[in-house]
Every structure is written in structure tokens, then in C-alpha cells.
Design a protein around this motif. Structure first.
Motif, PDB file in Angstrom:
ATOM      1  N   ASP A  75     -96.376 -24.981  35.467  1.00 20.28           N
ATOM      2  CA  ASP A  75     -95.747 -24.217  34.850  1.00 20.28           C
ATOM      3  C   ASP A  75     -94.549 -24.938  34.088  1.00 20.28           C
ATOM      4  OD1 ASP A  75     -94.920 -21.670  33.395  1.00 20.28           O
ATOM      5  OD2 ASP A  75     -93.576 -21.626  35.028  1.00 20.28           O
ATOM      6  N   ALA A  76     -93.895 -25.685  34.760  1.00 19.11           N
ATOM      7  CA  ALA A  76     -92.505 -26.391  34.589  1.00 19.11           C
ATOM      8  C   ALA A  76     -93.102 -27.449  33.542  1.00 19.11           C
ATOM      9  CB  ALA A  76     -91.943 -27.033  35.828  1.00 19.11           C
ATOM     10  N   ALA A  77     -94.015 -28.218  34.000  1.00 26.35           N
ATOM     11  CA  ALA A  77     -94.469 -29.265  33.016  1.00 26.35           C
ATOM     12  C   ALA A  77     -94.791 -28.785  31.635  1.00 26.35           C
ATOM     13  CB  ALA A  77     -95.591 -30.115  33.563  1.00 26.35           C
ATOM     14  N   MET A  78     -95.393 -27.788  31.511  1.00 29.52           N
ATOM     15  CA  MET A  78     -96.073 -27.072  30.318  1.00 29.52           C
ATOM     16  C   MET A  78     -94.769 -26.652  29.722  1.00 29.52           C
ATOM     17  SD  MET A  78     -99.501 -24.996  30.968  1.00 29.52           S
ATOM     18  CE  MET A  78     -98.868 -23.993  32.142  1.00 29.52           C
ATOM     19  N   ARG A  79     -93.956 -25.958  30.267  1.00 27.14           N
ATOM     20  CA  ARG A  79     -92.654 -25.653  29.505  1.00 27.14           C
ATOM     21  C   ARG A  79     -91.757 -26.740  29.138  1.00 27.14           C
ATOM     22  NH1 ARG A  79     -91.986 -20.096  29.755  1.00 27.14           N
ATOM     23  NH2 ARG A  79     -93.438 -18.918  31.008  1.00 27.14           N
ATOM     24  N   TRP A  80     -91.637 -27.665  29.831  1.00 27.77           N
ATOM     25  CA  TRP A  80     -90.805 -28.759  29.351  1.00 27.77           C
ATOM     26  C   TRP A  80     -91.523 -29.653  28.202  1.00 27.77           C
ATOM     27  CZ3 TRP A  80     -86.020 -30.538  30.084  1.00 27.77           C
ATOM     28  CH2 TRP A  80     -85.259 -29.885  31.033  1.00 27.77           C
ATOM     29  N   VAL A  81     -92.828 -29.856  28.387  1.00 25.52           N
ATOM     30  CA  VAL A  81     -93.432 -30.754  27.086  1.00 25.52           C
ATOM     31  C   VAL A  81     -93.303 -29.710  26.037  1.00 25.52           C
ATOM     32  CG1 VAL A  81     -95.676 -31.575  26.623  1.00 25.52           C
ATOM     33  CG2 VAL A  81     -94.791 -31.968  28.667  1.00 25.52           C
ATOM     34  N   SER A  82     -93.520 -28.480  26.170  1.00 23.88           N
ATOM     35  CA  SER A  82     -93.341 -27.612  25.165  1.00 23.88           C
ATOM     36  C   SER A  82     -92.026 -27.727  24.290  1.00 23.88           C
ATOM     37  CB  SER A  82     -93.675 -26.103  25.239  1.00 23.88           C
ATOM     38  OG  SER A  82     -95.100 -26.179  25.556  1.00 23.88           O
ATOM     39  N   SER A  83     -91.037 -27.453  25.276  1.00 25.24           N
ATOM     40  CA  SER A  83     -89.631 -27.551  24.756  1.00 25.24           C
ATOM     41  C   SER A  83     -89.251 -28.999  23.915  1.00 25.24           C
ATOM     42  CB  SER A  83     -88.662 -27.287  25.951  1.00 25.24           C
ATOM     43  OG  SER A  83     -88.914 -25.882  26.357  1.00 25.24           O
ATOM     44  N   ILE A  84     -89.849 -29.964  24.541  1.00 31.07           N
ATOM     45  CA  ILE A  84     -89.331 -31.459  24.235  1.00 31.07           C
ATOM     46  C   ILE A  84     -90.130 -31.544  22.929  1.00 31.07           C
ATOM     47  CG2 ILE A  84     -89.781 -33.782  24.405  1.00 31.07           C
ATOM     48  CD1 ILE A  84     -89.444 -33.156  27.402  1.00 31.07           C
ATOM     49  N   CYS A  85     -91.257 -31.027  22.840  1.00 28.93           N
ATOM     50  CA  CYS A  85     -92.096 -31.048  21.188  1.00 28.93           C
ATOM     51  C   CYS A  85     -91.417 -30.308  20.239  1.00 28.93           C
ATOM     52  CB  CYS A  85     -93.296 -30.648  21.577  1.00 28.93           C
ATOM     53  SG  CYS A  85     -94.409 -31.821  22.441  1.00 28.93           S
ATOM     54  N   LEU A  86     -90.838 -29.111  20.567  1.00 24.45           N
ATOM     55  CA  LEU A  86     -89.907 -28.219  19.945  1.00 24.45           C
ATOM     56  C   LEU A  86     -88.830 -28.869  19.281  1.00 24.45           C
ATOM     57  CD1 LEU A  86     -89.370 -25.586  18.506  1.00 24.45           C
ATOM     58  CD2 LEU A  86     -88.375 -24.759  20.401  1.00 24.45           C
ATOM     59  N   VAL A  87     -88.171 -29.617  20.212  1.00 23.22           N
ATOM     60  CA  VAL A  87     -86.656 -30.299  19.541  1.00 23.22           C
ATOM     61  C   VAL A  87     -87.070 -31.311  18.791  1.00 23.22           C
ATOM     62  CG1 VAL A  87     -85.000 -31.804  21.006  1.00 23.22           C
ATOM     63  CG2 VAL A  87     -85.472 -29.488  21.972  1.00 23.22           C
ATOM     64  N   LEU A  88     -88.175 -32.333  19.193  1.00 25.69           N
ATOM     65  CA  LEU A  88     -88.587 -33.185  18.424  1.00 25.69           C
ATOM     66  C   LEU A  88     -89.074 -32.738  16.847  1.00 25.69           C
ATOM     67  CD1 LEU A  88     -89.256 -36.281  18.478  1.00 25.69           C
ATOM     68  CD2 LEU A  88     -91.603 -35.485  19.293  1.00 25.69           C
ATOM     69  N   LEU A  89     -89.585 -31.940  17.065  1.00 22.55           N
ATOM     70  CA  LEU A  89     -89.989 -30.970  15.694  1.00 22.55           C
ATOM     71  C   LEU A  89     -88.607 -30.663  14.914  1.00 22.55           C
ATOM     72  CD1 LEU A  89     -92.981 -28.908  16.308  1.00 22.55           C
ATOM     73  CD2 LEU A  89     -93.201 -30.467  14.819  1.00 22.55           C
ATOM     74  N   LEU A  90     -87.868 -29.978  15.495  1.00 26.42           N
ATOM     75  CA  LEU A  90     -86.635 -29.651  14.943  1.00 26.42           C
ATOM     76  C   LEU A  90     -85.670 -31.009  14.326  1.00 26.42           C
ATOM     77  CD1 LEU A  90     -84.559 -27.520  14.054  1.00 26.42           C
ATOM     78  CD2 LEU A  90     -83.697 -27.945  16.416  1.00 26.42           C
ATOM     79  N   ALA A  91     -85.910 -31.794  14.949  1.00 26.76           N
ATOM     80  CA  ALA A  91     -85.120 -33.200  14.805  1.00 26.76           C
ATOM     81  C   ALA A  91     -85.932 -33.765  13.511  1.00 26.76           C
ATOM     82  CB  ALA A  91     -84.963 -34.379  15.908  1.00 26.76           C
ATOM     83  N   ILE A  92     -87.237 -33.929  13.512  1.00 29.61           N
ATOM     84  CA  ILE A  92     -87.750 -34.825  12.483  1.00 29.61           C
ATOM     85  C   ILE A  92     -88.014 -33.867  11.302  1.00 29.61           C
ATOM     86  CG2 ILE A  92     -90.005 -35.669  11.933  1.00 29.61           C
ATOM     87  CD1 ILE A  92     -90.414 -36.522  14.948  1.00 29.61           C
ATOM     88  N   VAL A  93     -88.279 -32.791  11.346  1.00 25.51           N
ATOM     89  CA  VAL A  93     -88.304 -32.030  10.073  1.00 25.51           C
ATOM     90  C   VAL A  93     -86.966 -31.669   9.531  1.00 25.51           C
ATOM     91  CG1 VAL A  93     -88.718 -29.668   9.317  1.00 25.51           C
ATOM     92  CG2 VAL A  93     -90.269 -30.768  11.010  1.00 25.51           C
ATOM     93  N   SER A  94     -85.877 -31.741  10.150  1.00 26.70           N
ATOM     94  CA  SER A  94     -84.614 -31.669   9.688  1.00 26.70           C
ATOM     95  C   SER A  94     -84.074 -33.031   8.941  1.00 26.70           C
ATOM     96  CB  SER A  94     -83.400 -31.491  10.860  1.00 26.70           C
ATOM     97  OG  SER A  94     -83.668 -30.160  11.160  1.00 26.70           O
ATOM     98  N   LEU A  95     -84.625 -34.127   9.527  1.00 28.03           N
ATOM     99  CA  LEU A  95     -84.445 -35.500   9.204  1.00 28.03           C
ATOM    100  C   LEU A  95     -85.307 -35.511   7.898  1.00 28.03           C
ATOM    101  CD1 LEU A  95     -83.427 -38.346   9.280  1.00 28.03           C
ATOM    102  CD2 LEU A  95     -85.504 -39.098  10.789  1.00 28.03           C
ATOM    103  N   MET A  96     -86.629 -34.960   7.636  1.00 30.09           N
ATOM    104  CA  MET A  96     -87.330 -35.115   6.728  1.00 30.09           C
ATOM    105  C   MET A  96     -86.795 -34.428   5.197  1.00 30.09           C
ATOM    106  SD  MET A  96     -91.103 -34.652   8.383  1.00 30.09           S
ATOM    107  CE  MET A  96     -91.907 -34.364   7.059  1.00 30.09           C
ATOM    108  N   VAL A  97     -86.298 -33.203   5.560  1.00 31.39           N
ATOM    109  CA  VAL A  97     -85.583 -32.497   4.748  1.00 31.39           C
ATOM    110  C   VAL A  97     -84.303 -33.092   4.176  1.00 31.39           C
ATOM    111  CG1 VAL A  97     -84.034 -30.201   4.166  1.00 31.39           C
ATOM    112  CG2 VAL A  97     -86.306 -30.192   5.419  1.00 31.39           C
ATOM    113  N   LEU A  98     -83.511 -33.801   5.031  1.00 29.16           N
ATOM    114  CA  LEU A  98     -82.524 -34.644   4.708  1.00 29.16           C
ATOM    115  C   LEU A  98     -82.591 -35.914   3.730  1.00 29.16           C
ATOM    116  CD1 LEU A  98     -79.161 -34.875   5.092  1.00 29.16           C
ATOM    117  CD2 LEU A  98     -79.811 -36.439   6.995  1.00 29.16           C
ATOM    118  N   ILE A  99     -83.736 -36.360   4.231  1.00 32.92           N
ATOM    119  CA  ILE A  99     -84.171 -37.804   3.326  1.00 32.92           C
ATOM    120  C   ILE A  99     -84.757 -37.069   2.058  1.00 32.92           C
ATOM    121  CG2 ILE A  99     -85.943 -39.580   3.323  1.00 32.92           C
ATOM    122  CD1 ILE A  99     -85.516 -39.765   6.190  1.00 32.92           C
ATOM    123  N   ARG A 100     -85.270 -35.926   2.013  1.00 32.50           N
ATOM    124  CA  ARG A 100     -85.833 -35.675   0.589  1.00 32.50           C
ATOM    125  C   ARG A 100     -84.577 -35.266  -0.294  1.00 32.50           C
ATOM    126  NH1 ARG A 100     -90.778 -32.675  -0.780  1.00 32.50           N
ATOM    127  NH2 ARG A 100     -91.094 -33.330   1.344  1.00 32.50           N
TER     128      ARG A 100
END
Length: 172
Positions: free
Chosen positions: A21-46
């Protein structure tokens, strides 16, 4: 089994369950943070094109796939997913409620079996393909489906077996 052996087996199972459970939640959370950072960067670069990226779409796809499917398995484990439960609540504690839980578990197992099997076939079918920019194996993207399906099957089997073996509570 003796009481001590049974207790240690249950304790080991609880530890594995909590770690999973901890592994699934941590990996999901890390993926969410990564998504937020990269999509924000993509919008900024646009709006302010100061650098050209080519890899961001692949990372977004990979992070999104693992976030969605591992997150689904995590909420499946703890029954935090959206559910319409007025009928099971009305039948709770009765024989009909137990039968409903077993039948629902069997139907869910059927769906999850098909889901996992075809996810596995898709993963195998993508063997030998790589992503264009990062040159990562494409099965990494699709492996989230059978991995999460297998976890959800495990939790569903445990729940269904418990429901099947549970004695009904009689109301007086």
C-alpha cells in the motif's frame, strides 16, 4: 496451524500489505508531482520559449499511466473508490448481503481477469518497441495495467473469501 505460527503468518501478511500500500501510494504521488512539474514547465515554455524539450511527452505519458493504475489499485485496496452502496448497506449483516458480496466479488474477478490478461497481452505485444526520445522500452508504459490488475485481483480474492466464510449476524 498452531496459534503462534498462524499469528506470525498473519503478521507477515499484514506487513506485506502495508508495504505494498505504501509503495503504491508513494509511486502514485511521485508520478503526480512529476506530472504537475512537467506539465507546468510545458505551459511555461509554450508562452516563454527559452528551451526546446523533446522528452516531456514521453515522461508525462509514463507518469500518467503509472499514477492512474497504481493509484486505482491503492484505492481499491482501501475501498476509497467511488461506489454506490445503498443496497449492500441495506443488506449488511444478512445472508443476502453476504451472497451479494460474493456474487459482486465473482463479477469483479471476471472483469479484473480480462483486464489483467489483455493488459499483459498488450505489454507483450509492445516488446521490442522503444520510445523515440528517451529510448525506453515501451512495455514500461503498458506494464502498469497487468501490475495493477494483479494487485486488485489479490485484494478481491481476499475480500470474497472473507465474505464467503463469514457467518451472518442475526438481528433480534
Amino acid at each position: 496451524m498452531s496459534g503462534a505460527v498462524e499469528s506470525s503468518v498473519q503478521g507477515g501478511t499484514v506487513l506485506v500489505d502495508r508495504a505494498l500500500d505504501a509503495a503504491m501510494r508513494w509511486v502514485s504521488s511521485i508520478c503526480l508531482v512529476l506530472l504537475l512539474a512537467i506539465v507546468s514547465l510545458m505551459v511555461l515554455i509554450r508562452f516563454y520559449p527559452f528551451v526546446a524539450l523533446g522528452w516531456e511527452d514521453e515522461v508525462v505519458e509514463l507518469a500518467f499511466a503509472w499514477m492512474v493504475f497504481l493509484g486505482s489499485a491503492a484505492v481499491w485496496r482501501s475501498r476509497e473508490h467511488i461506489v454506490i452502496d445503498f443496497v449492500p448497506q441495506a443488506l449488511a449483516g444478512s445472508r443476502a448481503g453476504r451472497v451479494l458480496e460474493v456474487v459482486a466479488g465473482a463479477l469483479v474477478l471476471g472483469f479484473l481477469g480480462v483486464f489483467t490478461w489483455y493488459g499483459w497481452l498488450l505489454t507483450l505485444q509492445s516488446q521490442g518497441n522503444t520510445s523515440p526520445m528517451l529510448v525506453l522500452p515501451k512495455p514500461l508504459w503498458y506494464a502498469a495495467v497487468p501490475a495493477s490488475g494483479a494487485v486488485m485481483i489479490g485484494y478481491t480474492v481476499v475480500r470474497t473469501v472473507k465474505a464467503f466464510g463469514r457467518s451472518t449476524v442475526t438481528q433480534e
